[in-house]
Design a protein around this motif. Structure first.
Motif, PDB file in Angstrom:
ATOM      1  N   GLU A 158       0.830  -1.211   0.000  1.00 49.92           N
ATOM      2  CA  GLU A 158       0.000   0.000   0.000  1.00 49.92           C
ATOM      3  C   GLU A 158       0.860   1.254   0.000  1.00 49.92           C
ATOM      4  N   GLY A 159       2.033   1.174   0.630  1.00 53.94           N
ATOM      5  CA  GLY A 159       2.920   2.327   0.694  1.00 53.94           C
ATOM      6  C   GLY A 159       3.443   2.791  -0.652  1.00 53.94           C
ATOM      7  N   LEU A 160       3.345   1.950  -1.666  1.00 57.18           N
ATOM      8  CA  LEU A 160       3.766   2.356  -3.012  1.00 57.18           C
ATOM      9  C   LEU A 160       2.807   3.369  -3.627  1.00 57.18           C
ATOM     10  N   GLY A 161       1.565   3.379  -3.147  1.00 53.18           N
ATOM     11  CA  GLY A 161       0.580   4.331  -3.676  1.00 53.18           C
ATOM     12  C   GLY A 161       0.146   4.031  -5.101  1.00 53.18           C
ATOM     13  N   ILE A 162       0.086   2.754  -5.476  1.00 61.28           N
ATOM     14  CA  ILE A 162      -0.300   2.345  -6.831  1.00 61.28           C
ATOM     15  C   ILE A 162      -1.703   1.741  -6.777  1.00 61.28           C
ATOM     16  N   GLY A 163      -2.621   2.336  -7.520  1.00 61.47           N
ATOM     17  CA  GLY A 163      -4.017   1.929  -7.451  1.00 61.47           C
ATOM     18  C   GLY A 163      -4.257   0.472  -7.778  1.00 61.47           C
ATOM     19  N   SER A 164      -3.549  -0.064  -8.769  1.00 60.65           N
ATOM     20  CA  SER A 164      -3.786  -1.448  -9.189  1.00 60.65           C
ATOM     21  C   SER A 164      -3.322  -2.463  -8.158  1.00 60.65           C
ATOM     22  N   LEU A 165      -2.522  -2.022  -7.173  1.00 63.32           N
ATOM     23  CA  LEU A 165      -2.061  -2.925  -6.121  1.00 63.32           C
ATOM     24  C   LEU A 165      -2.947  -2.898  -4.883  1.00 63.32           C
ATOM     25  N   LYS A 166      -3.815  -1.883  -4.775  1.00 62.04           N
ATOM     26  CA  LYS A 166      -4.624  -1.741  -3.564  1.00 62.04           C
ATOM     27  C   LYS A 166      -5.507  -2.961  -3.286  1.00 62.04           C
ATOM     28  N   PRO A 167      -6.122  -3.595  -4.322  1.00 66.29           N
ATOM     29  CA  PRO A 167      -6.937  -4.786  -4.015  1.00 66.29           C
ATOM     30  C   PRO A 167      -6.143  -5.894  -3.338  1.00 66.29           C
ATOM     31  N   TYR A 168      -4.866  -6.031  -3.675  1.00 65.35           N
ATOM     32  CA  TYR A 168      -4.041  -7.047  -3.013  1.00 65.35           C
ATOM     33  C   TYR A 168      -3.868  -6.717  -1.530  1.00 65.35           C
ATOM     34  N   ALA A 169      -3.622  -5.451  -1.236  1.00 62.47           N
ATOM     35  CA  ALA A 169      -3.470  -5.039   0.161  1.00 62.47           C
ATOM     36  C   ALA A 169      -4.769  -5.270   0.932  1.00 62.47           C
ATOM     37  N   ASP A 170      -5.893  -5.003   0.290  1.00 66.15           N
ATOM     38  CA  ASP A 170      -7.192  -5.198   0.952  1.00 66.15           C
ATOM     39  C   ASP A 170      -7.405  -6.668   1.294  1.00 66.15           C
ATOM     40  N   VAL A 171      -7.074  -7.553   0.363  1.00 67.05           N
ATOM     41  CA  VAL A 171      -7.231  -8.999   0.609  1.00 67.05           C
ATOM     42  C   VAL A 171      -6.325  -9.432   1.759  1.00 67.05           C
ATOM     43  N   LEU A 172      -5.104  -8.943   1.777  1.00 62.35           N
ATOM     44  CA  LEU A 172      -4.154  -9.326   2.815  1.00 62.35           C
ATOM     45  C   LEU A 172      -4.632  -8.924   4.203  1.00 62.35           C
ATOM     46  N   ARG A 173      -5.411  -7.848   4.272  1.00 55.47           N
ATOM     47  CA  ARG A 173      -5.913  -7.390   5.570  1.00 55.47           C
ATOM     48  C   ARG A 173      -7.215  -8.089   5.965  1.00 55.47           C
ATOM     49  N   ALA A 174      -7.945  -8.593   4.988  1.00 54.75           N
ATOM     50  CA  ALA A 174      -9.325  -9.018   5.244  1.00 54.75           C
ATOM     51  C   ALA A 174      -9.485 -10.512   5.488  1.00 54.75           C
ATOM     52  N   HIS A 175      -8.482 -11.330   5.177  1.00 59.44           N
ATOM     53  CA  HIS A 175      -8.648 -12.782   5.234  1.00 59.44           C
ATOM     54  C   HIS A 175      -7.656 -13.413   6.203  1.00 59.44           C
ATOM     55  N   PRO A 176      -7.930 -14.655   6.633  1.00 60.85           N
ATOM     56  CA  PRO A 176      -6.936 -15.377   7.435  1.00 60.85           C
ATOM     57  C   PRO A 176      -5.616 -15.503   6.678  1.00 60.85           C
ATOM     58  N   GLU A 177      -4.522 -15.702   7.406  1.00 58.73           N
ATOM     59  CA  GLU A 177      -3.193 -15.622   6.815  1.00 58.73           C
ATOM     60  C   GLU A 177      -3.015 -16.519   5.595  1.00 58.73           C
ATOM     61  N   ASP A 178      -3.327 -17.822   5.731  1.00 60.78           N
ATOM     62  CA  ASP A 178      -3.064 -18.729   4.620  1.00 60.78           C
ATOM     63  C   ASP A 178      -3.948 -18.424   3.426  1.00 60.78           C
ATOM     64  N   ALA A 179      -5.211 -18.107   3.684  1.00 67.09           N
ATOM     65  CA  ALA A 179      -6.132 -17.786   2.591  1.00 67.09           C
ATOM     66  C   ALA A 179      -5.719 -16.495   1.899  1.00 67.09           C
ATOM     67  N   ALA A 180      -5.299 -15.508   2.669  1.00 69.43           N
ATOM     68  CA  ALA A 180      -4.884 -14.232   2.082  1.00 69.43           C
ATOM     69  C   ALA A 180      -3.649 -14.405   1.207  1.00 69.43           C
ATOM     70  N   LEU A 181      -2.657 -15.115   1.717  1.00 67.02           N
ATOM     71  CA  LEU A 181      -1.436 -15.314   0.942  1.00 67.02           C
ATOM     72  C   LEU A 181      -1.713 -16.119  -0.321  1.00 67.02           C
ATOM     73  N   ARG A 182      -2.549 -17.159  -0.218  1.00 63.38           N
ATOM     74  CA  ARG A 182      -2.890 -17.962  -1.391  1.00 63.38           C
ATOM     75  C   ARG A 182      -3.598 -17.121  -2.439  1.00 63.38           C
ATOM     76  N   GLU A 183      -4.593 -16.335  -2.006  1.00 65.66           N
ATOM     77  CA  GLU A 183      -5.380 -15.560  -2.966  1.00 65.66           C
ATOM     78  C   GLU A 183      -4.516 -14.515  -3.675  1.00 65.66           C
ATOM     79  N   VAL A 184      -3.670 -13.814  -2.932  1.00 64.79           N
ATOM     80  CA  VAL A 184      -2.863 -12.761  -3.547  1.00 64.79           C
ATOM     81  C   VAL A 184      -1.781 -13.370  -4.427  1.00 64.79           C
ATOM     82  N   LEU A 185      -1.106 -14.417  -3.960  1.00 61.04           N
ATOM     83  CA  LEU A 185      -0.071 -15.046  -4.784  1.00 61.04           C
ATOM     84  C   LEU A 185      -0.667 -15.576  -6.078  1.00 61.04           C
ATOM     85  N   THR A 186      -1.815 -16.213  -5.999  1.00 54.34           N
ATOM     86  CA  THR A 186      -2.477 -16.726  -7.201  1.00 54.34           C
ATOM     87  C   THR A 186      -2.858 -15.597  -8.141  1.00 54.34           C
TER      88      THR A 186
END
Length: 385
Positions: A158-186
């Motif tokens: 999120e600190g990069l301030g790039i709009g296309s990356l914000k959904p990844y940051a949102d997922v990382l904050r909103a889900h359990p650790e393993d699910a968040a990492l899996r979803e964003v990596l995929t």
């Protein structure tokens, strides 16, 4: 005891100067990435017992009990279970993970059954073995290892301030650790390549502007422009080793070496599942079966012990230690119950009647007594039998 003649592998990511500097020779201008010491079939070391040079792998195959010792053969079979390397990264290696033994056996058997050629570019499993590894720094060494806690990864992205990356940051904050990492990596690794390349370009510009914790990722873009692995790498911990410090990388731990010279010791396997920073095949579904989707802080190892300083690891296929020999120190007799490779990285230590220079190494078969003396640093690679 036999002096080894070793092969240097010219992978494109290799440093042009680190290994030549250690060896005290002029650089060729070509990358020199790894020097292999052992009996790996891809580039076995060679020894000469008076009949011309012979591959160490052939010497062991002809007399496994005599070279490895009965206990080592009983535990690991009639082969040397480790490979010792000098590794010189002048550019980042691929972001990767290695399977555990059960995963390797199953994956290898499946690809054999399906008739995938062993040298096919899309082949994932070249053998049925696992590939834990340890890297000990000889110079300041930089790399990536293990997932950050998702909240930390979200802050960084999120600190990069790039709009296309914000959904990844949102997922990382909103889900359990393993699910968040899996979803964003995929999502990162399966995104539209053209759109992702644009995002990576934006990331490079922002990372160069911000510096600090973002500097490593700007460097990744320089070597891998447009590669989605740059964004995936931001999910990982960045680490720096000082000379003498090490990291152990077990099965499923995502990692990438970035820059530096080190001694690497690993189980004898070629199994790699890649996640980016490479033009090679990336099998996302198979990667997700292997990678450990859990945060893990890099655990920096420092050698323990008096005289023989040991880098502790949880596996038996290899054991790494070193001797730092000060002027005037008493000679010592090395343990002789297991096979070992001894590598000099500084000074001119003596092994019996042999004197080694930096970068030189010897093979010591099981049962052979060796007296170590002189000054310098010697790394010892062996097994726990």
């Amino acid at each position: 005891m036999d002096r080894l003649t070793n092969t240097i592998r010219p992978y494109a990511w290799g440093s042009t100067t680190d290994i030549p500097t250690l060896l005290g020779v002029e650089p060729t201008g070509e990358p020199q990435a790894e020097m292999w010491m052992g009996a790996h079939p891809g580039a076995p070391s060679r020894i000469d017992r008076g009949y011309g040079e012979t591959a160490l792998s052939d010497v062991i195959a002809a007399n496994p009990d005599g070279e490895l010792g009965a206990a080592t053969v009983a535990k690991f079979g009639p082969r040397l279970p480790f490979l010792l390397k000098l590794l010189a990264a002048g550019a980042p290696l691929s972001l990767q993970v290695h399977p555990d033994r059960a995963q390797a056996e199953a994956g290898f058997a499946d690809e054999e059954r399906r008739g995938i050629p062993i040298d096919a570019g899309h082949r994932n499993y070249k053998d049925p073995n696992h590939k834990p590894e340890m890297l000990c720094a000889l110079t300041p060494f930089e790399g990536l290892c293990g997932f950050r806690p998702p909240e930390q990864a979200a802050d960084l992205i999120e600190g990069l301030g790039i709009g296309s990356l914000k959904p990844y940051a949102d997922v990382l904050r909103a889900h359990p650790e393993d699910a968040a990492l899996r979803e964003v990596l995929t999502a990162v690794l399966t995104a539209d390549r053209e759109q992702m390349a644009h995002t990576v370009t934006e990331t490079a510009a922002a990372a160069e502007r911000l510096g600090g914790p973002y500097a490593p990722y700007a460097a990744l873009v320089h070597d891998h422009p447009g590669d989605p692995g740059v964004i995936a790498a931001m999910l990982l911990n960045h680490f720096r080793l000082q000379p003498g410090e090490a990291v152990f990388l077990g099965a499923g731990v995502p990692h990438a070496y970035i820059r530096g010279l080190g001694v690497e010791l690993l189980a004898n396997s070629d199994n790699v599942l890649r996640a980016g920073l490479t033009p090679k095949h990336v099998d996302v579904p198979e990667l997700l079966k292997i990678v450990k989707l859990e945060p893990g802080d890099p655990h920096v190892l420092r050698p323990e012990g008096d005289g023989e300083e040991v880098y502790e690891s949880p596996i038996d296929e290899f054991r790494l230690s070193r001797f730092v020999l000060a002027p005037g120190a008493a000679s010592r007799l090395l343990p002789a119950d297991t096979p070992q490779i001894l590598l000099c990285t500084s000074g001119h230590p003596r092994l019996g009647e042999l004197t080694l220079a930096p970068g030189e190494s010897v093979w010591v078969r099981a049962g052979e007594k060796v007296e170590l003396s002189g000054t310098g640093t010697v790394f010892r690679a062996t097994v726990v039998a």
